[in-house]
Design a protein around this motif. Structure first.
Motif, PDB file in Angstrom:
ATOM      1  N   ARG A  95      23.500   7.681 -33.039  1.00 33.12           N
ATOM      2  CA  ARG A  95      23.191   8.644 -34.101  1.00 33.12           C
ATOM      3  C   ARG A  95      21.750   9.147 -34.053  1.00 33.12           C
ATOM      4  NH1 ARG A  95      24.610   6.002 -39.648  1.00 33.12           N
ATOM      5  NH2 ARG A  95      23.542   7.908 -40.315  1.00 33.12           N
ATOM      6  N   ARG A  96      20.793   8.291 -33.740  1.00 31.50           N
ATOM      7  CA  ARG A  96      19.391   8.641 -33.957  1.00 31.50           C
ATOM      8  C   ARG A  96      18.528   8.679 -32.699  1.00 31.50           C
ATOM      9  NH1 ARG A  96      17.195   5.065 -38.870  1.00 31.50           N
ATOM     10  NH2 ARG A  96      15.429   6.472 -38.481  1.00 31.50           N
ATOM     11  N   ILE A  97      19.029   8.158 -31.592  1.00 29.21           N
ATOM     12  CA  ILE A  97      18.171   8.033 -30.417  1.00 29.21           C
ATOM     13  C   ILE A  97      18.662   8.864 -29.234  1.00 29.21           C
ATOM     14  CG2 ILE A  97      17.231   6.422 -28.710  1.00 29.21           C
ATOM     15  CD1 ILE A  97      17.331   4.266 -30.886  1.00 29.21           C
ATOM     16  N   LEU A  98      19.925   8.768 -28.899  1.00 32.40           N
ATOM     17  CA  LEU A  98      20.424   9.477 -27.718  1.00 32.40           C
ATOM     18  C   LEU A  98      20.275  10.988 -27.908  1.00 32.40           C
ATOM     19  CD1 LEU A  98      23.648   7.492 -26.746  1.00 32.40           C
ATOM     20  CD2 LEU A  98      21.352   7.307 -25.791  1.00 32.40           C
ATOM     21  N   PRO A  99      19.767  11.698 -26.888  1.00 34.69           N
ATOM     22  CA  PRO A  99      19.601  13.156 -26.998  1.00 34.69           C
ATOM     23  C   PRO A  99      20.946  13.863 -26.915  1.00 34.69           C
ATOM     24  CG  PRO A  99      19.043  12.429 -24.782  1.00 34.69           C
ATOM     25  CD  PRO A  99      19.298  11.181 -25.570  1.00 34.69           C
ATOM     26  N   PRO A 100      21.048  15.050 -27.485  1.00 36.51           N
ATOM     27  CA  PRO A 100      22.300  15.808 -27.391  1.00 36.51           C
ATOM     28  C   PRO A 100      22.650  16.082 -25.935  1.00 36.51           C
ATOM     29  CG  PRO A 100      20.834  16.778 -29.021  1.00 36.51           C
ATOM     30  CD  PRO A 100      20.023  15.758 -28.288  1.00 36.51           C
ATOM     31  N   GLY A 101      23.933  16.044 -25.648  1.00 34.61           N
ATOM     32  CA  GLY A 101      24.371  16.274 -24.271  1.00 34.61           C
ATOM     33  C   GLY A 101      25.260  15.156 -23.787  1.00 34.61           C
ATOM     34  N   LEU A 102      25.172  14.867 -22.505  1.00 32.14           N
ATOM     35  CA  LEU A 102      26.068  13.900 -21.877  1.00 32.14           C
ATOM     36  C   LEU A 102      25.907  12.505 -22.469  1.00 32.14           C
ATOM     37  CD1 LEU A 102      28.090  13.125 -19.649  1.00 32.14           C
ATOM     38  CD2 LEU A 102      26.145  12.780 -18.123  1.00 32.14           C
ATOM     39  N   LEU A 103      24.666  12.044 -22.654  1.00 34.28           N
ATOM     40  CA  LEU A 103      24.463  10.683 -23.139  1.00 34.28           C
ATOM     41  C   LEU A 103      25.023  10.485 -24.551  1.00 34.28           C
ATOM     42  CD1 LEU A 103      20.886   9.765 -21.846  1.00 34.28           C
ATOM     43  CD2 LEU A 103      23.110   9.130 -20.914  1.00 34.28           C
ATOM     44  N   GLY A 150      34.029   3.329 -13.071  1.00 36.56           N
ATOM     45  CA  GLY A 150      33.445   4.299 -12.143  1.00 36.56           C
ATOM     46  C   GLY A 150      33.091   5.610 -12.820  1.00 36.56           C
ATOM     47  N   VAL A 151      33.968   6.077 -13.735  1.00 36.97           N
ATOM     48  CA  VAL A 151      33.686   7.321 -14.459  1.00 36.97           C
ATOM     49  C   VAL A 151      32.422   7.166 -15.303  1.00 36.97           C
ATOM     50  CG1 VAL A 151      34.524   8.878 -16.246  1.00 36.97           C
ATOM     51  CG2 VAL A 151      36.084   8.071 -14.471  1.00 36.97           C
ATOM     52  N   ILE A 152      32.338   6.012 -16.000  1.00 39.67           N
ATOM     53  CA  ILE A 152      31.160   5.782 -16.839  1.00 39.67           C
ATOM     54  C   ILE A 152      29.905   5.647 -15.978  1.00 39.67           C
ATOM     55  CG2 ILE A 152      30.104   4.204 -18.493  1.00 39.67           C
ATOM     56  CD1 ILE A 152      32.964   3.430 -19.359  1.00 39.67           C
ATOM     57  N   ALA A 153      30.010   4.806 -14.944  1.00 39.97           N
ATOM     58  CA  ALA A 153      28.839   4.594 -14.078  1.00 39.97           C
ATOM     59  C   ALA A 153      28.463   5.867 -13.344  1.00 39.97           C
ATOM     60  CB  ALA A 153      29.136   3.474 -13.076  1.00 39.97           C
ATOM     61  N   GLY A 154      29.484   6.665 -12.921  1.00 40.48           N
ATOM     62  CA  GLY A 154      29.195   7.905 -12.213  1.00 40.48           C
ATOM     63  C   GLY A 154      28.438   8.890 -13.081  1.00 40.48           C
ATOM     64  N   ALA A 155      28.882   9.026 -14.332  1.00 36.64           N
ATOM     65  CA  ALA A 155      28.182   9.937 -15.235  1.00 36.64           C
ATOM     66  C   ALA A 155      26.732   9.482 -15.456  1.00 36.64           C
ATOM     67  CB  ALA A 155      28.921  10.013 -16.569  1.00 36.64           C
ATOM     68  N   LEU A 156      26.553   8.172 -15.657  1.00 41.64           N
ATOM     69  CA  LEU A 156      25.199   7.664 -15.876  1.00 41.64           C
ATOM     70  C   LEU A 156      24.340   7.783 -14.619  1.00 41.64           C
ATOM     71  CD1 LEU A 156      25.921   4.457 -18.011  1.00 41.64           C
ATOM     72  CD2 LEU A 156      24.864   6.585 -18.780  1.00 41.64           C
ATOM     73  N   LEU A 157      24.932   7.441 -13.465  1.00 36.61           N
ATOM     74  CA  LEU A 157      24.164   7.475 -12.223  1.00 36.61           C
ATOM     75  C   LEU A 157      23.722   8.887 -11.876  1.00 36.61           C
ATOM     76  CD1 LEU A 157      26.067   4.914  -9.963  1.00 36.61           C
ATOM     77  CD2 LEU A 157      23.719   4.727 -10.782  1.00 36.61           C
ATOM     78  N   PHE A 158      24.637   9.841 -12.014  1.00 38.26           N
ATOM     79  CA  PHE A 158      24.268  11.205 -11.633  1.00 38.26           C
ATOM     80  C   PHE A 158      23.383  11.867 -12.685  1.00 38.26           C
ATOM     81  CE2 PHE A 158      27.702  10.479  -8.666  1.00 38.26           C
ATOM     82  CZ  PHE A 158      27.210  11.082  -7.520  1.00 38.26           C
ATOM     83  N   TRP A 159      23.508  11.453 -13.946  1.00 33.84           N
ATOM     84  CA  TRP A 159      22.527  11.913 -14.931  1.00 33.84           C
ATOM     85  C   TRP A 159      21.153  11.358 -14.601  1.00 33.84           C
ATOM     86  CZ3 TRP A 159      19.389   9.140 -18.266  1.00 33.84           C
ATOM     87  CH2 TRP A 159      18.684   9.901 -19.204  1.00 33.84           C
ATOM     88  N   LEU A 160      21.114  10.052 -14.282  1.00 33.01           N
ATOM     89  CA  LEU A 160      19.841   9.442 -13.902  1.00 33.01           C
ATOM     90  C   LEU A 160      19.313  10.048 -12.604  1.00 33.01           C
ATOM     91  CD1 LEU A 160      17.745   7.259 -14.529  1.00 33.01           C
ATOM     92  CD2 LEU A 160      19.123   5.643 -13.191  1.00 33.01           C
ATOM     93  N   GLY A 161      20.241  10.368 -11.669  1.00 30.89           N
ATOM     94  CA  GLY A 161      19.820  11.015 -10.429  1.00 30.89           C
ATOM     95  C   GLY A 161      19.222  12.390 -10.673  1.00 30.89           C
ATOM     96  N   SER A 162      19.820  13.161 -11.579  1.00 33.10           N
ATOM     97  CA  SER A 162      19.274  14.484 -11.905  1.00 33.10           C
ATOM     98  C   SER A 162      17.892  14.361 -12.529  1.00 33.10           C
ATOM     99  CB  SER A 162      20.215  15.221 -12.865  1.00 33.10           C
ATOM    100  OG  SER A 162      21.480  15.415 -12.273  1.00 33.10           O
ATOM    101  N   TRP A 163      17.742  13.387 -13.433  1.00 34.51           N
ATOM    102  CA  TRP A 163      16.434  13.179 -14.049  1.00 34.51           C
ATOM    103  C   TRP A 163      15.407  12.753 -13.009  1.00 34.51           C
ATOM    104  CZ3 TRP A 163      13.294   8.842 -14.576  1.00 34.51           C
ATOM    105  CH2 TRP A 163      12.223   8.970 -15.462  1.00 34.51           C
ATOM    106  N   SER A 164      15.791  11.807 -12.138  1.00 29.35           N
ATOM    107  CA  SER A 164      14.871  11.348 -11.093  1.00 29.35           C
ATOM    108  C   SER A 164      14.514  12.480 -10.139  1.00 29.35           C
ATOM    109  CB  SER A 164      15.503  10.186 -10.316  1.00 29.35           C
ATOM    110  OG  SER A 164      15.828   9.114 -11.169  1.00 29.35           O
TER     111      SER A 164
END
Length: 404
Positions: A95-103, A150-164
């Motif tokens: 509710r209060r921390i995660l930014p709008p979007g995928l996360l 895999g779906v959960i980890a893939g979304a997190l990994l590629f979000w983290l990859g985009s940020w990195s």
């Protein structure tokens, strides 16, 4: 007694939060003008202060559960309360921390349901059921739990990859010692490395045998290679261009096909040229390797141009070169090095004596920098002031036998 311990744990967590919150907030709040990496980490940590209360309650409840089980051998009620506090922490996070979007989307539809199942004590049963359901795709086998994971980890990994990738690209672009071509190559290499590592890690998380993936990938690679040879050629050509550095961002180039403009972007597949009138031309990288390329500049080097003009045969042509050279030298954009203006006699035409003046400028006469027009005006004004006329065609018509 366990209900009482839950209430005591919550009240103690509330008291500790009231005492610790101002201290932690003061310690983590940096100065407004500070931009160091440690400062950015402190600002990032400040976002998680809303989790202090539920996490303290969870920790204190866990201590109470350990004491209860050690003393009485039972603690189901307090364990349920501990899981409830963990669910409340996840709820605050979404509710209060995660930014709008995928996360936030993943937190709402994946994290909260998982925490709810954990709070109800059925998460292990659901996990065991999904782990028993197996999915087969030829030689590749994985479970339903592995697919979800895999779906959960893939979304997190590629979000983290985009940020990195954005962070590394920004860091590389900020290095002034690197040539533009080297920066582009380093950015592409880091992007491939980041997403390649993310893909391999995802395959490992899903429990897929990488040997089978390699065989299938090899077969697909052969098929794609045969069908997409042109794309592969452009990709390899782009790497060669970035490594050689003979053509880079900021250069004004002209190709055999007639395309010309300033290179504003170099990608793995093509270069983008910007013309003087603002149009963008996308040129495949292969054209820069297989055809002749005229590079007029290297980030603002000097270039030579010439302007042609003519005078009548009645003119004393001996005074023309010095007259024109002095007039063109007065223009502010004309350079005296590597050579000043040079007026040359080019030939004797049908009705005129032809001259040309050569001059050097810093930049490209591409339409935005209209050097040629100013030089021609200077030539015209100099000739007019000296009383020298420019020729125009003359024709003599003879009338014979009185014919009209």
């Amino acid at each position: 007694m366990q209900f009482g311990l839950l209430i005591v744990a919550y009240m103690l967590a509330t008291l500790l939060t009231r005492r610790l919150m101002p201290v932690i907030e003061k310690a983590l709040t940096p100065k407004a003008e500070a931009t160091h990496i440690v400062v950015r980490l402190r600002r990032f940590a400040l976002q998680f202060l809303p989790l202090l209360l539920p996490l303290l309650a969870y920790a204190l409840t866990a201590v109470g559960e350990g004491l209860t089980r050690a003393a009485f051998g039972s603690g189901e009620v307090i364990a349920f309360g501990k899981r409830i506090f963990l669910f409340l922490a996840a709820l605050e996070l979404v509710r209060r921390i995660l930014p709008p979007g995928l996360l936030k989307l993943m937190g709402r539809y994946i994290l909260l349901p998982v925490m709810a199942l954990n709070a109800l004590g059925v998460l292990d049963d659901v996990t065991a059921y999904l782990d028993a359901a197996q999915v087969n795709l030829g030689e590749i086998r994985f479970t339903a739990l592995g697919l979800i994971r895999g779906v959960i980890a893939g979304a997190l990994l590629f979000w983290l990859g985009s940020w990195s990738n954005r962070q590394s690209a920004g860091y590389i672009k900020a290095q002034p010692d690197l040539r533009p071509a080297t920066r582009e190559l380093a950015i592409k290499a880091s992007e491939i490395a980041i997403f390649g590592a993310a893909f391999l890690l995802l395959m490992s998380i899903m429990g897929i045998d990488l040997t089978a993936v390699a065989v299938i990938g090899g077969a697909l690679g052969v098929g794609i290679g045969l069908g997409l040879q042109q794309i592969a050629a452009n990709f390899v050509s782009g790497i060669i261009l970035l490594l050689e550095g003979q053509t880079t961002v900021g250069d004004y180039v002209e190709l055999d096909g007639g395309e010309k403009g300033t290179i504003v972007k170099m990608t793995a597949r093509a270069c983008v040229l910007e013309t003087f009138d603002g149009k963008w031309i996308v040129v495949p990288n292969e054209h820069f390797i297989t055809s002749r390329v005229v590079n007029y500049s290297d980030q603002g080097s000097a270039n030579r141009y010439e302007a042609e003009f003519s005078v009548t045969y009645e003119t004393d042509i001996n005074i023309v070169p010095d007259l024109i050279e002095r007039a063109v030298s007065k223009l502010p954009f004309v350079l005296q090095s590597p050579e000043g203006p040079d007026c040359e006699l080019r030939g004797f035409g049908e009705s005129s004596v032809n001259f040309a003046v050569e001059y050097w400028v810093s930049g490209i006469d591409d339409g935005k920098n209209k050097y040629g027009s100013a030089v021609l005006f200077a030539i015209w004004n100099a000739l007019k002031e000296a009383g020298i006329q420019m020729p125009y065609p003359h024709r003599i018509v003879e009338l014979r036998n009185g014919a009209t």
